[in-house]
Design a protein around this motif. Structure first.
Motif, mmCIF file in Angstrom:
data_model
loop_
_atom_site.group_PDB
_atom_site.id
_atom_site.type_symbol
_atom_site.label_atom_id
_atom_site.label_comp_id
_atom_site.label_asym_id
_atom_site.label_seq_id
_atom_site.Cartn_x
_atom_site.Cartn_y
_atom_site.Cartn_z
ATOM 1 N N LEU A 27 -33.465 46.300 17.290
ATOM 2 C CA LEU A 27 -34.238 47.108 16.509
ATOM 3 C C LEU A 27 -35.715 46.508 16.366
ATOM 4 O O LEU A 27 -36.517 47.217 15.730
ATOM 5 N N ARG A 28 -35.825 45.318 16.865
ATOM 6 C CA ARG A 28 -37.263 44.894 16.865
ATOM 7 C C ARG A 28 -37.770 44.632 15.675
ATOM 8 O O ARG A 28 -39.251 44.944 15.436
ATOM 9 N N ALA A 29 -37.232 44.436 14.435
ATOM 10 C CA ALA A 29 -37.690 44.072 13.195
ATOM 11 C C ALA A 29 -38.141 42.617 13.020
ATOM 12 O O ALA A 29 -38.006 41.793 13.945
ATOM 13 N N ASP A 30 -38.908 42.534 12.070
ATOM 14 C CA ASP A 30 -39.354 41.161 11.457
ATOM 15 C C ASP A 30 -38.185 40.423 10.809
ATOM 16 O O ASP A 30 -38.017 41.003 9.712
ATOM 17 N N VAL A 31 -37.548 39.578 11.344
ATOM 18 C CA VAL A 31 -36.510 38.464 11.053
ATOM 19 C C VAL A 31 -36.849 37.299 10.609
ATOM 20 O O VAL A 31 -37.512 36.493 11.552
ATOM 21 N N SER A 32 -36.675 36.720 9.463
ATOM 22 C CA SER A 32 -36.990 35.477 8.995
ATOM 23 C C SER A 32 -35.982 34.427 9.635
ATOM 24 O O SER A 32 -35.195 34.998 10.207
ATOM 25 N N GLU A 33 -36.375 33.145 9.660
ATOM 26 C CA GLU A 33 -35.465 32.212 10.186
ATOM 27 C C GLU A 33 -34.111 31.914 8.960
ATOM 28 O O GLU A 33 -34.571 32.209 7.769
ATOM 29 N N PRO A 34 -33.157 31.479 9.324
ATOM 30 C CA PRO A 34 -32.158 31.247 8.263
ATOM 31 C C PRO A 34 -32.637 30.150 7.248
ATOM 32 O O PRO A 34 -33.304 29.266 7.771
ATOM 33 N N HIS A 35 -32.028 30.300 5.932
ATOM 34 C CA HIS A 35 -32.429 29.534 5.130
ATOM 35 C C HIS A 35 -31.297 28.986 4.200
ATOM 36 O O HIS A 35 -30.297 30.117 3.696
ATOM 37 N N ALA A 36 -30.949 27.724 4.093
ATOM 38 C CA ALA A 36 -29.773 27.313 3.372
ATOM 39 C C ALA A 36 -30.159 27.559 2.042
ATOM 40 O O ALA A 36 -31.088 27.342 1.275
ATOM 41 N N GLN A 37 -29.114 28.256 1.055
ATOM 42 C CA GLN A 37 -29.377 28.462 -0.525
ATOM 43 C C GLN A 37 -28.047 27.704 -1.010
ATOM 44 O O GLN A 37 -26.968 28.382 -1.505
ATOM 45 N N PRO A 38 -28.083 26.492 -1.328
ATOM 46 C CA PRO A 38 -26.729 25.619 -1.582
ATOM 47 C C PRO A 38 -26.358 25.846 -3.026
ATOM 48 O O PRO A 38 -25.140 26.172 -3.127
ATOM 49 N N ASP A 39 -27.242 26.575 -3.860
ATOM 50 C CA ASP A 39 -26.798 26.730 -4.937
ATOM 51 C C ASP A 39 -26.022 28.189 -5.250
ATOM 52 O O ASP A 39 -25.435 28.273 -6.312
ATOM 53 N N HIS A 40 -26.339 28.826 -4.473
ATOM 54 C CA HIS A 40 -25.388 30.221 -4.206
ATOM 55 C C HIS A 40 -24.288 30.070 -3.087
ATOM 56 O O HIS A 40 -23.908 31.023 -3.024
ATOM 57 N N GLY A 41 -24.349 29.218 -2.212
ATOM 58 C CA GLY A 41 -23.301 28.866 -1.213
ATOM 59 C C GLY A 41 -23.409 29.673 -0.200
ATOM 60 O O GLY A 41 -22.539 30.427 0.566
ATOM 61 N N VAL A 42 -24.756 30.253 0.327
ATOM 62 C CA VAL A 42 -25.028 30.869 1.286
ATOM 63 C C VAL A 42 -26.269 30.487 2.184
ATOM 64 O O VAL A 42 -27.141 29.706 1.726
ATOM 65 N N TYR A 43 -26.334 30.964 3.471
ATOM 66 C CA TYR A 43 -27.445 31.075 4.405
ATOM 67 C C TYR A 43 -27.885 32.317 4.212
ATOM 68 O O TYR A 43 -27.114 33.434 4.177
ATOM 69 N N THR A 44 -29.202 32.552 4.294
ATOM 70 C CA THR A 44 -29.983 33.837 4.065
ATOM 71 C C THR A 44 -30.798 34.260 5.170
ATOM 72 O O THR A 44 -31.468 33.094 5.611
ATOM 73 N N VAL A 45 -30.917 35.156 5.735
ATOM 74 C CA VAL A 45 -32.003 35.669 6.665
ATOM 75 C C VAL A 45 -32.443 36.984 6.095
ATOM 76 O O VAL A 45 -31.813 37.764 5.650
ATOM 77 N N PHE A 46 -33.794 36.998 6.121
ATOM 78 C CA PHE A 46 -34.217 38.461 5.721
ATOM 79 C C PHE A 46 -34.914 39.556 6.652
ATOM 80 O O PHE A 46 -35.576 38.625 7.661
ATOM 81 N N VAL A 47 -34.549 40.581 6.689
ATOM 82 C CA VAL A 47 -34.873 41.432 7.681
ATOM 83 C C VAL A 47 -36.065 42.281 6.921
ATOM 84 O O VAL A 47 -35.609 42.982 5.865
ATOM 85 N N ASN A 48 -37.379 41.975 7.282
ATOM 86 C CA ASN A 48 -38.329 42.602 6.214
ATOM 87 C C ASN A 48 -38.390 44.139 7.020
ATOM 88 O O ASN A 48 -38.948 44.305 8.174
#
Length: 128
Positions: A27-48
């Motif tokens: 889709l050629r979107a602007d995609v972030s690198e993965p970020h660990a969110q230990p307090d929430h129990g997730v890895y997140t990646v944001f598609v802007n």
């Protein structure tokens, strides 16, 4: 309480790299690198998306709520919608007064450094 903008739609994914590659390479979107969110129990990646974001969620740790979600939804799927409000404490009080269950005792810091709370999906048309 007046709702603000749609901040993001979160999608739980069983394969974070595959999902990231789809948005980035297909889709050629602007995609972030993965970020660990230990307090929430997730890895997140944001598609802007310019005016909003898609948040890709993947389990982090043994007690991840996303692992539980993926155990029931093997292919992943929409996990939650994040809406902005002017004052989170007033917004929480307003929805509680209207009988909506709040899943968090107190707002906590979310992925963007903003305070977040989750409302019970059974009180919100099936949406977390």
């Amino acid at each position: 309480m007046i709702l603000g903008e749609l901040n993001h739609v979160a999608i739980a994914v069983p394969d974070l790299e595959k999902a990231s590659a789809y948005y980035r390479d297909v889709l050629r979107a602007d995609v972030s690198e993965p970020h660990a969110q230990p307090d929430h129990g997730v890895y997140t990646v944001f598609v802007n998306l310019g005016n909003s974001k898609i948040e890709l969620l993947h389990p982090y740790g043994d007690k991840s709520p996303i692992a539980n979600f993926l155990s029931r939804n093997k292919d992943g799927g929409m996990h939650h919608v994040c809406l902005e409000v002017n004052d989170i404490h007033k917004a929480v009080a307003a929805v509680k007064a209207r009988g909506v269950r709040v899943l968090d005792k107190e707002p906590k810091v979310g992925a963007h450094g903003k305070l977040v709370v989750f409302l019970h999906p059974k009180d919100c048309g099936g949406v977390l």
